[in-house]
Design an enzyme around this catalytic site. Structure first.
Site, PDB file in Angstrom:
ATOM      1  N   TYR A   1     -45.838 -48.490 -19.410  1.00 16.90           N
ATOM      2  CA  TYR A   1     -46.360 -49.475 -19.552  1.00 16.90           C
ATOM      3  C   TYR A   1     -45.789 -50.628 -20.304  1.00 16.90           C
ATOM      4  O   TYR A   1     -45.674 -51.907 -19.999  1.00 16.90           O
ATOM      5  CB  TYR A   1     -47.562 -49.192 -20.482  1.00 16.90           C
ATOM      6  CG  TYR A   1     -48.585 -50.176 -21.013  1.00 16.90           C
ATOM      7  CD1 TYR A   1     -49.122 -51.193 -19.924  1.00 16.90           C
ATOM      8  CD2 TYR A   1     -48.609 -50.420 -22.531  1.00 16.90           C
ATOM      9  CE1 TYR A   1     -50.086 -52.113 -20.678  1.00 16.90           C
ATOM     10  CE2 TYR A   1     -49.214 -51.266 -22.868  1.00 16.90           C
ATOM     11  CZ  TYR A   1     -50.322 -52.377 -21.969  1.00 16.90           C
ATOM     12  OH  TYR A   1     -50.873 -53.399 -22.437  1.00 16.90           O
TER      13      TYR A   1
ATOM     14  N   THR B   1     -48.371 -57.201 -25.490  1.00 18.96           N
ATOM     15  CA  THR B   1     -48.536 -56.219 -26.188  1.00 18.96           C
ATOM     16  C   THR B   1     -47.449 -55.626 -27.145  1.00 18.96           C
ATOM     17  O   THR B   1     -46.184 -55.770 -26.807  1.00 18.96           O
ATOM     18  CB  THR B   1     -48.561 -54.847 -25.124  1.00 18.96           C
ATOM     19  OG1 THR B   1     -49.023 -53.861 -25.842  1.00 18.96           O
ATOM     20  CG2 THR B   1     -47.696 -54.671 -24.356  1.00 18.96           C
TER      21      THR B   1
END
Length: 283
Positions: free
Chosen positions: A120, A96
Site C-alpha cells: 500500500y 498517506t
C-alpha cells in the site's frame, strides 16, 4: 469555481460534497482501474480544479493485489495530474503516512526520506512521484488515521465492538494523529482556491489531527465521548499480527500546511465529537 472530485463515496469526498458544490465522480463515471478514463473525464469537463480523494485503501489485501493497487494509487493519479497539467489547472491529491517507515518518535516532515513498509505504501508513494512528474500545479496532502461518520473506519468499528463487549485489547505502540475527514475536506477546498490564485504553493504537505495518540488511547476517548462502558487493555503490535506491517510512528509535522494555507492543525477530539453527533452516539 468548478471543482471535480474523484472518489464520490469515500470519506473525504463525501465531506467535500457536504461543504461545497462539486462534481463528484463515482466508479460508473470514472473507473480508477482505467487511468485513461479518468484523464478523459477531466479533459471533457475542463474544471477549474481537480481533487483526487479516491484510492485503493485495503492495506492488507494490497499485499496480494499490488498490481491493482498500483494502477489505482499510482497510474490513475499520474494520468489525472498530466491531464490537469495539460489544461493548466491545479490538482490536489490525498496521500498517506504509509509512505514512511514509521521509525523513531519524531513527527515526519514533508521532506523526510520515505521508506514504505508494504505494498500500500509503495503504491501511494509511486502515486506521489507520478503527480510531481506531471509538472503541473499541485498539492499532495499526506494524512493519517482518517475517520468520519461515513464508510468503515476506527471510530465506527470501536462503537460497534464497544457496544458488544465489556473489554477490548487495542494496539498501544502505534502512535499517530487521527484525522477527521471533514478537516481534510476543508483543507482541500481552501487549497483549491489558493492554488488557483498562487501556483507557487505547489508542493507536498501534511495534515493530521492533534494531539498524537495511540490506537488504545484513541479508543478510550471514543468510549468516553460516546458514554460506552468498555475497558481497553493495551497490547503491542506483535500481539495483533496483520498481513501488512503498520508504521509504529505515524506522527506528522503539520507546520508547513499551517504556514502556507493558514489552517491550524485540527483537534481530532473536537472532530470526534462532531462525528458522534452525526451518528447520534454522543453521550
Amino acid at each position: 469555481m468548478r471543482i471535480m472530485v474523484f472518489g464520490k463515496t469515500g470519506q473525504v469526498a463525501r465531506e467535500v460534497q457536504r461543504q461545497a458544490q462539486v462534481n463528484a465522480l463515482g466508479r460508473d463515471e470514472a473507473d480508477l482501474a482505467d487511468p485513461a478514463d479518468c484523464a478523459e473525464a477531466i479533459r471533457a469537463e475542463a474544471p477549474d480544479v481537480v481533487i483526487n480523494a479516491a484510492a485503493y485503501t485495503a492495506v492488507d489485501r494490497a499485499e496480494t493485489e499490488e498490481d491493482l493497487a498500483r494502477v489505482i494509487n499510482a497510474e490513475a493519479p499520474g494520468a489525472m495530474a498530466r491531464a490537469c497539467a495539460d489544461l493548466g489547472i491545479p490538482f490536489i491529491h490525498i496521500s498517506t503516512d504509509y509512505v514512511f517507515d514509521g521509525a523513531g518518535e519524531t513527527p515526519f516532515a514533508p521532506d523526510h526520506p520515505t521508506g514504505p513498509l508494504g505494498a500500500y505504501g509503495r503504491t501511494k508513494l509511486a502515486g506521489e512521484e507520478a503527480v510531481r512528474a506531471a509538472g503541473g500545479v499541485h498539492a499532495i496532502f499526506r494524512t493519517s488515521w482518517v475517520v468520519s461518520a461515513h464508510g468503515s473506519n476506527f471510530v465506527k468499528t470501536m462503537l460497534r465492538l464497544g457496544a458488544e463487549r465489556d473489554r477490548l485489547t487495542i494496539v498501544a505502540d502505534q502512535v499517530g494523529g487521527p484525522t477527521p475527514a471533514a478537516d481534510i475536506a476543508a483543507l482541500c477546498l481552501a487549497a483549491a482556491a489558493q492554488l488557483v490564485e498562487d501556483p507557487d504553493k505547489t508542493g507536498t504537505y501534511h495534515i493530521s489531527g492533534g494531539p498524537d495518540v495511540s490506537w488504545a488511547d484513541f479508543a478510550r476517548e471514543i468510549f468516553a465521548q460516546a458514554g460506552i462502558s468498555c475497558e481497553v487493555a493495551d497490547i503491542p503490535s506483535s500481539d495483533y499480527p496483520t498481513p501488512a506491517t503498520r508504521p509504529q510512528n505515524s506522527r506528522m509535522d503539520n507546520r508547513a500546511t499551517e504556514a502556507v494555507f493558514g489552517l491550524a492543525r485540527p483537534d481530532w477530539r473536537a472532530g470526534l465529537s462532531r462525528i458522534l453527533e452525526d451518528l447520534g452516539q454522543r453521550a
